[in-house]
Design an enzyme around this catalytic site. Structure first.
Site, PDB file in Angstrom:
ATOM      1  CG  HIS A 156      -0.455   0.407   2.563  1.00  0.00           C
ATOM      2  ND1 HIS A 156       0.752  -0.680   3.535  1.00  0.00           N
ATOM      3  CD2 HIS A 156       0.050   1.754   3.460  1.00  0.00           C
ATOM      4  CE1 HIS A 156       0.793  -0.022   4.749  1.00  0.00           C
ATOM      5  NE2 HIS A 156       0.492   1.301   4.458  1.00  0.00           N
TER       6      HIS A 156
HETATM    7  C1  UD1 Z   1      -1.938   5.361   5.708  1.00  0.00           C
HETATM    8  C2  UD1 Z   1      -0.942   5.823   6.716  1.00  0.00           C
HETATM    9  C3  UD1 Z   1       0.066   4.817   6.408  1.00  0.00           C
HETATM   10  C4  UD1 Z   1      -0.262   3.244   6.699  1.00  0.00           C
HETATM   11  C5  UD1 Z   1      -1.898   2.876   6.244  1.00  0.00           C
HETATM   12  C6  UD1 Z   1      -2.581   1.693   6.565  1.00  0.00           C
HETATM   13  C7  UD1 Z   1      -0.102   8.394   6.348  1.00  0.00           C
HETATM   14  C8  UD1 Z   1       0.646   8.779   5.688  1.00  0.00           C
HETATM   15  N1  UD1 Z   1      -0.525   7.145   6.039  1.00  0.00           N
HETATM   16  O1  UD1 Z   1      -1.700   5.063   4.427  1.00  0.00           O
HETATM   17  O2  UD1 Z   1       1.167   5.101   7.660  1.00  0.00           O
HETATM   18  O3  UD1 Z   1       0.868   2.049   6.966  1.00  0.00           O
HETATM   19  O4  UD1 Z   1      -2.295   3.739   6.882  1.00  0.00           O
HETATM   20  O5  UD1 Z   1      -3.178   1.738   6.182  1.00  0.00           O
HETATM   21  O6  UD1 Z   1      -1.207   8.312   7.391  1.00  0.00           O
HETATM   22  N2  UD1 Z   1      -8.878   4.265   1.998  1.00  0.00           N
HETATM   23  C9  UD1 Z   1     -10.840   3.820   2.198  1.00  0.00           C
HETATM   24  N3  UD1 Z   1     -11.099   3.083   3.416  1.00  0.00           N
HETATM   25  C10 UD1 Z   1     -10.694   3.821   4.476  1.00  0.00           C
HETATM   26  C11 UD1 Z   1      -9.664   5.007   4.608  1.00  0.00           C
HETATM   27  C12 UD1 Z   1      -9.015   4.598   3.160  1.00  0.00           C
HETATM   28  O7  UD1 Z   1     -11.029   3.254   1.338  1.00  0.00           O
HETATM   29  O8  UD1 Z   1     -11.478   2.944   4.916  1.00  0.00           O
HETATM   30  C13 UD1 Z   1      -9.234   4.553   0.529  1.00  0.00           C
HETATM   31  C14 UD1 Z   1      -9.042   6.217   0.807  1.00  0.00           C
HETATM   32  O9  UD1 Z   1      -9.818   6.315  -0.930  1.00  0.00           O
HETATM   33  C15 UD1 Z   1      -7.884   7.383   0.244  1.00  0.00           C
HETATM   34  C16 UD1 Z   1      -6.702   5.929   0.304  1.00  0.00           C
HETATM   35  O10 UD1 Z   1      -7.505   4.568   0.627  1.00  0.00           O
HETATM   36  O11 UD1 Z   1      -7.856   7.684  -0.912  1.00  0.00           O
HETATM   37  C17 UD1 Z   1      -5.636   6.065   1.324  1.00  0.00           C
HETATM   38  O12 UD1 Z   1      -5.711   6.471   2.666  1.00  0.00           O
HETATM   39  P1  UD1 Z   1      -4.993   7.216   3.433  1.00  0.00           P
HETATM   40  O13 UD1 Z   1      -5.245   7.931   4.422  1.00  0.00           O
HETATM   41  O14 UD1 Z   1      -4.841   9.122   2.323  1.00  0.00           O
HETATM   42  O15 UD1 Z   1      -3.723   6.622   3.479  1.00  0.00           O
HETATM   43  P2  UD1 Z   1      -2.847   5.509   3.216  1.00  0.00           P
HETATM   44  O16 UD1 Z   1      -2.467   5.183   2.008  1.00  0.00           O
HETATM   45  O17 UD1 Z   1      -4.267   4.063   3.741  1.00  0.00           O
END
Ligand code: UD1
Length: 382
Positions: free
Chosen positions: A211
Site C-alpha cells: 500500500h
Molecule cells: C495510511 C498511513 C500509512 C499506514 C496506512 C495503513 C499516512 C500518511 N499513511 O496510508 O502510514 O501504513 O494508512 O493502511 O497517514 N480508503 C478507503 N477506506 C478507508 C481508508 C482509506 O477506501 O477506510 C482509501 C481512500 O480512498 C484513500 C486511500 O485509501 O484515498 C488511502 O488512505 P490514506 O488514509 O490517505 O492513506 P493510506 O494509504 O491508507
C-alpha cells in the site's frame, strides 16, 4: 494503582495500524480505577474493512469522539483533523495526550496538543527510515520533536532520538505494543476459518500486502511487482488482500490488460485483524511493504520479503526474518525461490517484544503523573 491522583488520558487513533497499537493500551488501562480514558478516532480510515472490523476484533471501546475526517490530500486531511481535534481537547482537558505510530492523525493531533500546552506521549517513537520522501517519515520526525514522552520499541530508536537532540530522561524503551496485540489474540485468531474459506493449506501459499505510495501510486512499479507475482504464483498460491489505495490502480491495470488475473493469484478485500493474523502465521512467506507486518513476521518466524529499499525497523532485518528486496522483479523472484527451497531467513525475537509493553507504558505514565513531571509548559489555551 493505590494513592494515584485522578489521571485523565486521551488517546488518538486514525488509521488501521493505529487500532492494533491502541487496543492493548485500552485494555491495560481498564485495571486502573483512577484513570479516565478518552478515546478519539479521527476517521482517517473509516470503512468497515479498514476500521470497524478492527474495533470489533480487538475489542476496542467505542470512541468518545469521532472526527469523521475521511480521505483527502495530506494537507486537507491533516488540517481537518487539527481543526476538529482542537475542539475536542478544549472539552476533554486531559492530563496527557497519547499518540501512536506515524500516520497523518499522529502528527495532526500531537501538533494541536503540543501548541495547546498538553503533554504529548508518543508510542513507537524514534523509528527512522531516513527517507524523507515517505510521508510517514515526516510524521515521525515532527511528532517526536514535539512530544514530551517518547516510548520506543527498540534500542536503535533510542539512538535516533538522542542523535536528534531529544533529552534522555524523556525516552523510555518499553518494547513493541503491536506485539501485545499479537500475543493477546493468538487463540482467537487460531479459531478463524479463513484458510478453509480460501481453499488454502498451511505453508502452501504466499501472502502479499502492498500500500506504500512509492509502490502502488506508480503504475510502472506496480506492473513490475505484479510481473514478479506472476512468476511466483506458478510455484504456489499467492493471496493478496488489497488495500483501497492499491485497488484503484490495480483496477486501472486490469482494465488496460497490463496485469492479468489468475486462479493462483487471489486478489481479495482487506481482511479483519483476526482473519489476517490467522493466515499470516500459516503462510510459507510474506511479501509486503507494511511496517507492522515486518515486525509481526519476525515474531512469528515467517520469512518476510519487504518491497522497499529501506526500513524504519532495521532490527527486523538485523535479527529477525526480514529481507529488503526493493521493487526489483528479479530480486523478488530470487528471494521467493530461496524460501521455496528451504533457505528462508530464520531469526530471533527482539527484547521486550513480549506482550507486556502496554503495561510498562501505563506504569511509567502513572509515575510521571503522580510525581507531577508530565507537564512541559504551563497550560494556555486561548
Ligand atoms: C495510511 C498511513 C500509512 C499506514 C496506512 C495503513 C499516512 C500518511 N499513511 O496510508 O502510514 O501504513 O494508512 O493502511 O497517514 N480508503 C478507503 N477506506 C478507508 C481508508 C482509506 O477506501 O477506510 C482509501 C481512500 O480512498 C484513500 C486511500 O485509501 O484515498 C488511502 O488512505 P490514506 O488514509 O490517505 O492513506 P493510506 O494509504 O491508507
Amino acid at each position: 494503582m493505590k494513592n494515584c491522583k485522578r489521571f485523565k488520558i486521551l488517546s488518538v487513533v486514525g488509521a488501521r495500524p493505529n487500532f492494533i497499537k491502541i487496543a492493548p493500551f485500552c485494555s491495560a488501562i481498564k485495571s486502573h480505577k483512577n484513570i479516565d480514558h478518552c478515546l478519539v478516532h479521527t476517521g482517517q480510515h473509516y470503512d468497515a474493512q479498514m476500521s470497524d472490523s478492527f474495533f470489533k476484533d480487538l475489542e476496542i471501546p467505542t470512541p468518545d469522539f469521532n472526527l469523521n475526517v475521511g480521505s483527502a490530500s495530506h494537507a486537507v486531511q491533516t488540517a481537518k483533523i487539527m481543526i476538529e481535534f482542537e475542539k475536542v481537547l478544549k472539552k476533554a482537558q486531559p492530563n496527557v495526550v497519547v499518540v501512536v505510530g506515524d500516520v497523518n492523525s499522529t502528527l495532526a493531533c500531537s501538533l494541536v496538543a503540543s501548541k495547546m500546552g498538553f503533554p504529548v506521549a508518543h508510542i513507537e517513537a524514534g523509528l527512522r527510515s531516513f527517507d524523507r520522501t515517505m510521508p510517514e517519515e515526516i510524521n515521525r520526525i515532527l511528532t517526536d520533536s514535539i512530544s514530551d514522552i517518547l516510548f520506543t520499541s527498540c534500542t536503535d530508536a533510542n539512538r535516533n532520538l538522542l542523535k536528534e537532540g531529544l533529552p534522555k530522561n524523556r525516552i523510555f524503551f518499553v518494547g513493541n505494543i503491536m506485539i501485545d496485540s499479537l500475543r493477546a489474540n493468538q487463540a482467537k485468531a487460531n479459531k478463524q476459518r479463513v484458510l478453509e474459506l480460501l481453499g488454502l493449506k498451511k505453508g502452501g501459499f504466499c501472502l502479499v500486502t502492498l500500500h506504500r505510495p512509492s509502490n502502488v501510486d506508480n503504475l510502472n512499479i506496480l506492473i513490475e511487482i505484479f510481473s514478479a507475482l506472476e512468476v511466483i504464483q506458478r510455484h504456489l498460491k499467492v493471496i493478496f488482500p488489497v488495500h483501497p489505495r492499491t485497488q484503484i490502480n490495480i483496477n486501472k491495470l486490469i482494465k488496460t490488460g497490463k496485469i492479468k488475473k489468475s486462479d493462483n493469484l487471489l486478489l481479495i478485500k482487506p481482511l479483519s485483524y483476526l482473519s489476517f493474523f490467522n493466515i499470516l502465521q500459516r503462510a510459507k512467506f510474506v511479501i509486503t511493504d507494511s511496517g507492522g507486518i515486518q515486525e509481526e513476521t519476525t515474531v512469528l518466524g515467517i520469512p518476510c520479503l519487504t518491497v522497499r529499499t529501506n526500513t524504519e525497523r532495521p532490527i527486523t532485518e538485523e535479527i529477525g526474518t526480514n529481507i529488503l528486496v526493493g521493487s526489483d522483479k528479479k530480486a523478488l523472484i530470487k528471494e521467493s525461490l530461496k524460501v521455496l527451497t528451504g533457505k528462508g531467513k530464520k531469526g530471533t525475537i527482539p527484547k521486550y517484544w513480549d506482550g507486556n509493553t502496554a503495561k510498562r507504558i501505563i506504569k511509567i505514565l502513572i509515575r510521571l503523573h503522580t510525581q507531577n513531571i508530565l507537564f512541559r509548559y504551563p497550560k494556555s489555551q486561548s
